[in-house]
Enzyme design. Structure first.
Site, PDB file in Angstrom:
ATOM      1  N   CYS A 111       0.593  -0.685   0.421  1.00 21.44           N
ATOM      2  CA  CYS A 111      -0.242   0.043   0.198  1.00 21.44           C
ATOM      3  C   CYS A 111       0.998   0.946   0.012  1.00 21.44           C
ATOM      4  O   CYS A 111       1.634   1.228   0.928  1.00 21.44           O
ATOM      5  CB  CYS A 111      -1.043   0.239   1.401  1.00 21.44           C
ATOM      6  SG  CYS A 111      -1.694   1.419   1.056  1.00 21.44           S
ATOM      7  N   CYS A 116      -3.206  -0.161   3.639  1.00 18.51           N
ATOM      8  CA  CYS A 116      -4.330  -0.969   3.242  1.00 18.51           C
ATOM      9  C   CYS A 116      -3.372  -2.701   3.580  1.00 18.51           C
ATOM     10  O   CYS A 116      -3.066  -3.015   2.322  1.00 18.51           O
ATOM     11  CB  CYS A 116      -4.949  -0.416   2.195  1.00 18.51           C
ATOM     12  SG  CYS A 116      -5.485   1.595   2.637  1.00 18.51           S
TER      13      CYS A 116
END
Ligand code: FE
Length: 212
Positions: A111, A116
């Site tokens: 990410c 994430c």
């Protein structure tokens, strides 16, 4: 989980206040600061998610895909539903996409914006996943990053880097190692590592018990 002021600053700078990880860190920092929460207890809880619950869910998904071609097809075409079939969920609006490693394609997840990560199947992200060097270098020099993880890929293997977002979370379906034809689904799941599902490692072949 430790708090990372520089990381939080990057988030703030990029105006991404909706990232749940940031909110959690901010809350944790406040609770610890006010003496309302014991960081050791929190660490134990997080360790459970990071090492026990999380990656094991993903490992079961991978083992099922290795042993059931129809399931694998469903997993690659509609990961949310296929993962829910095994009872794992808790995803909050984001979609899962599963990408398959083959002898000629190696997938790597990152990410670049923050951290994430597919919590429902992998638990909490490892610290290095959230580090600035991993986030930037995975895109610029994925082979170099993989080499540092001890994974040297042949030149004819294509490396695909997938950038997770608040909307899409990726999971790597690693290659099934050789010598595992006779293993049960449960035994296969036990072989699958968290790192192999992020794409920084391959699933190690089982230790053979040849001499009995
Ligand atoms: Fe992120």
């Amino acid at each position: 989980m430790t708090s990372h002021p520089s990381h939080a600053h990057e988030h703030a700078h990029q105006l991404v206040p909706s990232d749940p990880a940031l909110r959690v860190k901010a809350l944790e920092s406040l609770l610890v600061e006010k003496g309302l929460v014991d960081r050791a207890a929190l660490d134990a809880l997080i360790d459970t998610y990071e090492h026990k619950i999380g990656p094991r869910n993903g490992a079961r998904v991978v083992a099922r895909a290795w042993t059931d071609p129809a399931y694998k097809q469903r997993l690659l075409t509609n990961a949310d539903n296929a993962i829910a079939e095994l009872g794992y969920g808790g995803m909050q609006g984001e979609h899962m996409v599963v990408v398959e490693n083959t002898p000629k394609v190696h997938n790597l997840i990152v990410c670049t914006l923050c951290s994430c990560y597919p919590w429902a199947v992998l638990g909490l992200p490892p610290v290095w996943y959230k580090s600035a060097p991993y986030r930037s270098r995975s895109v610029l020099d994925p082979r170099g990053v993989l080499r540092e993880f001890g994974l040297e890929l042949a030149d004819d293997v294509e490396v695909r880097v997938w950038d997770s977002t608040a909307d899409v979370r990726y999971l790597v379906l690693p290659e099934r190692p050789a010598g595992t034809d006779r293993l049960s689904e449960g035994e296969l799941a036990a072989l699958v590592t968290r790192d192999s599902m992020i794409g920084v490692a391959k699933v190690p072949a089982p230790v053979q018990e040849r001499h009995r």
